[in-house]
Design an enzyme around this catalytic site. Structure first.
Site, short mmCIF file in Angstrom:
data_model
loop_
_atom_site.label_atom_id
_atom_site.label_comp_id
_atom_site.label_asym_id
_atom_site.label_seq_id
_atom_site.Cartn_x
_atom_site.Cartn_y
_atom_site.Cartn_z
N ARG A 91 -3.09 -35.93 90.13
CA ARG A 91 -4.41 -35.37 89.84
C ARG A 91 -4.39 -34.52 88.56
NH1 ARG A 91 -7.31 -38.96 92.22
NH2 ARG A 91 -6.56 -39.35 94.33
N HIS A 106 3.98 -43.99 85.99
CA HIS A 106 2.53 -44.16 86.17
C HIS A 106 1.83 -42.90 85.70
CE1 HIS A 106 -1.32 -45.25 87.81
NE2 HIS A 106 -0.85 -46.32 88.44
N TYR A 148 -3.92 -40.19 87.75
CA TYR A 148 -5.22 -40.84 87.93
C TYR A 148 -6.32 -40.18 87.10
CZ TYR A 148 -3.14 -43.16 92.01
OH TYR A 148 -2.35 -43.91 92.83
N HIS A 168 -4.26 -46.67 83.98
CA HIS A 168 -5.55 -47.30 84.24
C HIS A 168 -6.39 -47.17 82.98
CE1 HIS A 168 -5.21 -46.52 88.88
NE2 HIS A 168 -4.24 -47.28 88.41
N GLU A 197 -3.20 -51.69 83.30
CA GLU A 197 -3.23 -52.23 84.66
C GLU A 197 -4.53 -53.00 84.91
OE1 GLU A 197 -2.90 -50.70 89.30
OE2 GLU A 197 -2.14 -49.44 87.68
N ASP A 251 -1.95 -56.08 89.33
CA ASP A 251 -2.01 -55.53 90.68
C ASP A 251 -2.71 -56.56 91.57
OD1 ASP A 251 -3.27 -54.13 93.01
OD2 ASP A 251 -2.33 -52.36 92.11
N HIS A 296 -5.95 -55.37 93.19
CA HIS A 296 -7.01 -55.18 92.20
C HIS A 296 -7.59 -56.52 91.73
CE1 HIS A 296 -5.38 -50.97 90.91
NE2 HIS A 296 -5.77 -51.01 92.17
N HIS A 338 2.31 -55.06 90.63
CA HIS A 338 2.05 -54.20 91.78
C HIS A 338 1.71 -55.11 92.95
CE1 HIS A 338 0.84 -50.33 89.39
NE2 HIS A 338 2.15 -50.51 89.47
N ASP A 376 -11.03 -51.86 95.85
CA ASP A 376 -9.71 -51.28 95.64
C ASP A 376 -9.24 -50.42 96.81
OD1 ASP A 376 -7.32 -50.32 94.67
OD2 ASP A 376 -8.20 -49.02 93.16
N HIS A 419 -5.86 -50.54 99.18
CA HIS A 419 -4.60 -51.21 99.43
C HIS A 419 -4.30 -51.30 100.93
CE1 HIS A 419 -2.84 -50.10 95.19
NE2 HIS A 419 -4.07 -50.58 95.14
N GLU A 426 2.92 -50.56 96.31
CA GLU A 426 2.07 -49.37 96.38
C GLU A 426 1.29 -49.38 97.70
OE1 GLU A 426 0.72 -48.32 91.87
OE2 GLU A 426 -0.34 -49.96 92.87
#
Length: 277
Positions: A38, A68, A71, A108, A143, A177, A180, A212, A225, A227, A257
């Site tokens: 975050r 990664h 986000y 992203h 991604e 992914d 995704h 992914h 989205d 998972h 993930e």
């Protein structure tokens, strides 16, 4: 042929600890957040730790690892402060990745937030032109996204449009992914070869650098989205194994993930290794 498989691990104890944890669950690669997902400041890099990890990885047959971005990194936000955070974080992360050269940095592409996809593509490309540098040893991965809200990267065409605007495009690759792309409308269950042929035609299969591997709680084209564990969603174990075993991913890091703890990841890694061709 599946060669490198791992999962997302906590980076709180450093690179060597992640490497050893990966080995304990049968993995020979892993993914980690460069900092709190975050946002916020990253822990200082310990050169001794990174050097020890590089030795450990070489001794234990590890493939490339995947960092990664948080986000909250949104390079195409309408808010200048958020774009400044994206620039500062991206710049710092690429500097830090030089301590573990030859690996991958995934992010992203961002959300345009009512500016329109074209503006989002322009702003994300602009950021990449500012942060990439000629002698960097990291490959930056765009991604594939599910297309929820105002996400860009929801189609192969949008990713290609970003790549085409980047001067040092040789530093760029793509992380596919499975959740995704399935949620984005690409039918990898019934038409995997067609989807990858389309990827090759639009982006180029040589840019496919990581996978992914996630099942999806949603249906094809849902753009949501969410998972799921392997075999616990709409894609299914056999279709995911077919993706993993496709020649396009030969030698590429395969990262789970899925919503799991370490024991769950260990079981999934063992399952997928049993399905590897």
């Amino acid at each position: 042929m599946l060669k490198y498989i791992g999962c997302h691990l906590s980076s709180s104890n450093g690179f060597l600890a992640m490497g050893k944890q990966a080995s304990e669950i049968g993995a020979n690669t892993f993914q980690f957040f460069t900092r709190n997902p975050r946002g916020g400041a990253a822990k200082p890099i310990d050169p001794a730790d990174t050097a020890s990890f590089m030795d450990f990885a070489a001794e234990n047959g590890f493939g490339q690892i995947v960092a990664h971005a948080p986000y909250t990194l949104n390079p195409c936000s309408a808010d200048e402060k958020i774009r400044r955070f994206a620039f500062d974080t991206f710049t710092d992360d690429l500097r830090r990745m030089e301590y573990v050269p030859g690996n991958l940095y995934n992010f992203h592409p961002g959300s345009h937030v009512k500016q329109g996809a074209e503006k989002g593509i322009e702003l994300t490309s602009e950021l990449l032109n500012r942060v990439l540098f000629e002698d960097m040893h990291t490959t930056v991965l765009l991604e594939t996204m599910a297309g929820k809200g105002s996400e860009i990267g929801r189609s192969f065409e949008e990713l290609r449009a970003i790549i085409d605007r980047v001067e040092l495009s040789g530093k760029l690759g793509v992380c596919l992914d499975t959740c995704h792309v399935f949620d984005g409308g690409y039918d990898i269950v019934n038409s995997l070869d067609r989807v990858l042929d389309e990827f090759d035609r639009i982006i180029g299969i040589s840019r496919l650098k990581a996978l992914h591997l996630n099942d999806s709680l949603n249906t094809l084209g849902s753009h949501k989205d969410r998972h799921a564990v392997i075999g616990g969603g709409s894609i299914g174990t056999q279709a995911l194994a077919a993706v993993m075993n496709h020649p396009a991913f030969d030698g590429k890091p395969v990262i789970l993930e899925t919503p799991n703890d370490l024991d769950g990841y260990k079981k999934e890694i063992a399952l997928l290794r049993s399905l590897a061709k």
